[in-house]
Motif scaffolding. Structure first.
Motif, PDB file in Angstrom:
ATOM      1  N   TYR A 110       0.836  -0.744  -0.112  1.00 31.39           N
ATOM      2  CA  TYR A 110       0.154   0.280  -0.107  1.00 31.39           C
ATOM      3  C   TYR A 110       1.076   1.075  -0.307  1.00 31.39           C
ATOM      4  N   PHE A 111       0.676   2.145  -1.066  1.00 27.46           N
ATOM      5  CA  PHE A 111       2.122   3.480  -1.551  1.00 27.46           C
ATOM      6  C   PHE A 111       1.466   4.260   0.099  1.00 27.46           C
ATOM      7  N   ASP A 112       1.078   4.374   0.829  1.00 24.93           N
ATOM      8  CA  ASP A 112       0.870   5.103   2.257  1.00 24.93           C
ATOM      9  C   ASP A 112       1.239   4.179   2.999  1.00 24.93           C
ATOM     10  N   GLY A 113       2.279   3.166   2.739  1.00 18.94           N
ATOM     11  CA  GLY A 113       3.235   2.346   3.634  1.00 18.94           C
ATOM     12  C   GLY A 113       4.525   1.974   3.238  1.00 18.94           C
ATOM     13  N   ILE A 127       4.652   9.060   4.900  1.00 15.34           N
ATOM     14  CA  ILE A 127       3.928   9.623   6.037  1.00 15.34           C
ATOM     15  C   ILE A 127       3.220   8.433   7.137  1.00 15.34           C
ATOM     16  N   TYR A 128       3.336   7.505   7.446  1.00 11.02           N
ATOM     17  CA  TYR A 128       2.971   5.710   7.581  1.00 11.02           C
ATOM     18  C   TYR A 128       1.137   6.131   7.506  1.00 11.02           C
ATOM     19  N   LYS A 129       0.834   5.361   7.474  1.00 12.62           N
ATOM     20  CA  LYS A 129      -0.536   5.846   7.055  1.00 12.62           C
ATOM     21  C   LYS A 129      -1.674   6.969   6.414  1.00 12.62           C
ATOM     22  N   GLN A 130      -1.161   8.036   5.863  1.00  6.23           N
ATOM     23  CA  GLN A 130      -1.493   9.116   5.750  1.00  6.23           C
ATOM     24  C   GLN A 130      -1.078   9.983   4.738  1.00  6.23           C
ATOM     25  N   TYR A 131       0.320   9.661   4.381  1.00  4.05           N
ATOM     26  CA  TYR A 131       0.933  10.352   3.212  1.00  4.05           C
ATOM     27  C   TYR A 131       1.817   9.107   2.102  1.00  4.05           C
ATOM     28  N   PRO A 132       1.714   8.893   1.221  1.00  6.37           N
ATOM     29  CA  PRO A 132       2.456   8.625   0.039  1.00  6.37           C
ATOM     30  C   PRO A 132       3.682   9.326   0.231  1.00  6.37           C
ATOM     31  N   GLN A 159       8.546  14.335   0.475  1.00  5.97           N
ATOM     32  CA  GLN A 159       8.158  14.953   0.869  1.00  5.97           C
ATOM     33  C   GLN A 159       7.877  16.422   1.373  1.00  5.97           C
ATOM     34  N   ASN A 160       7.211  17.450   0.862  1.00  5.05           N
ATOM     35  CA  ASN A 160       7.180  18.602   0.857  1.00  5.05           C
ATOM     36  C   ASN A 160       6.208  19.527   1.605  1.00  5.05           C
ATOM     37  N   HIS A 161       6.874  19.975   2.948  1.00  5.41           N
ATOM     38  CA  HIS A 161       6.259  20.133   3.952  1.00  5.41           C
ATOM     39  C   HIS A 161       5.430  19.396   4.161  1.00  5.41           C
ATOM     40  N   THR A 162       5.158  18.144   4.698  1.00  4.94           N
ATOM     41  CA  THR A 162       3.780  17.719   4.667  1.00  4.94           C
ATOM     42  C   THR A 162       2.603  18.132   5.900  1.00  4.94           C
ATOM     43  N   GLU A 163       1.785  18.331   5.969  1.00  3.76           N
ATOM     44  CA  GLU A 163       1.234  18.636   7.643  1.00  3.76           C
ATOM     45  C   GLU A 163       0.658  17.082   7.389  1.00  3.76           C
ATOM     46  N   LEU A 164       1.051  16.389   9.322  1.00  7.77           N
ATOM     47  CA  LEU A 164       0.978  15.530   9.477  1.00  7.77           C
ATOM     48  C   LEU A 164      -0.683  15.215   9.636  1.00  7.77           C
TER      49      LEU A 164
END
Length: 254
Positions: free
Chosen positions: A138-141, A146-151, A197-202
């Motif tokens: 799975y892409f967000d893994g 950012i695990y289970k949030q963003y590929p 990852q470009n300044h990705t908001e968690l």
């Protein structure tokens, strides 16, 4: 018109434009915002070396900076994940983290069972480590997710067994005195020189079994390296603490 006359006219025009520009520049006042800043400190750098203000977490010699680090085996300047996850003895908030890793050269398993580990900022926010070279999951893994949030923006993984690097810029979340979220966490990740990852908001802490959410915690917490039953190698780990800058004074107009 001869060529000499053309050159002369061009020179005259250039002289006129130069004089006009200088006159304009003399009439325009330099903008000054009035803020007074401290002088930025000098940080020395050298190729393949940590910056002079970095805290070295692993230099290939010992794991003294890590709780449980004695469980991991050091060999030829790198350390191999084994037995349990480990965390730094020191706590960190906003930071720049550099870490190099290599997933096993011998490919065993697939998906999440292949070269799995992770970097947990503040023990809560995971940047995934995985062998994602020709490995579907799975892409967000996958690696650099950012695990289970963003590929990751792209798959920048090298072949199994090759050394790779993460440069992570982390902005910790902020909570008020009542435990309410004031500012979310942000992550920038550069893998092997490529922004993934470009300044990705968690959205919150990264969980396997439930959606992300924030729980108030201390301003600084340890960094964790995960042992996920795979002998992932690590080397050259260092961190720089980041501080917000603010003006120290103001020269206000009268």
């Amino acid at each position: 018109m001869t060529g000499l006359k053309r050159v002369f006219r061009v020179l005259v025009v250039l002289m006129f434009l130069g004089t006009a520009y200088q006159t304009y520049a003399n009439l325009v006042e330099e903008y000054k915002n009035g803020l007074i800043w401290e002088e930025p400190k000098v940080v020395e750098t050298a190729p393949h070396q940590p910056p002079s203000d970095a805290i070295v977490l692993f230099d290939g010699k010992n794991m003294d900076q890590w709780k449980g680090g004695d469980k991991w085996k050091i060999k030829d300047g790198y350390v191999v994940a084994d037995k349990q996850s480990i965390e730094t003895k020191q706590s960190f908030g906003d930071c720049q983290l550099h870490i190099e890793f290599a997933t096993p050269a011998k490919v065993e398993g697939n998906g999440q069972g292949r070269g799995n580990s992770g970097v947990f900022l503040m023990g809560n926010y995971e940047v995934q480590i995985l062998d994602s070279y020709d490995n579907k999951t799975y892409f967000d893994g996958q690696a650099a997710a950012i695990y289970k949030q963003y590929p990751p923006l792209v798959n920048a993984c090298r072949k199994p067994g090759e050394w790779q690097s993460y440069d992570i810029i982390f902005n910790a979340p902020r909570f008020n005195e009542y435990g309410q979220l004031v500012k979310p966490a942000y992550l920038t990740v550069i893998q092997n020189g490529v922004i993934v990852q470009n300044h990705t908001e968690l959205q919150g802490a990264t969980y396997y079994h439930q959606p992300p959410f924030y729980t108030a915690h201390e301003d600084k917490l340890p960094i964790e390296l995960q042992f996920h039953k795979n002998p992932v190698k690590f080397r050259n780990i260092w961190i720089r603490e980041l501080a917000e800058i603010h003006p120290v004074g103001c020269v206000c107009p009268e």
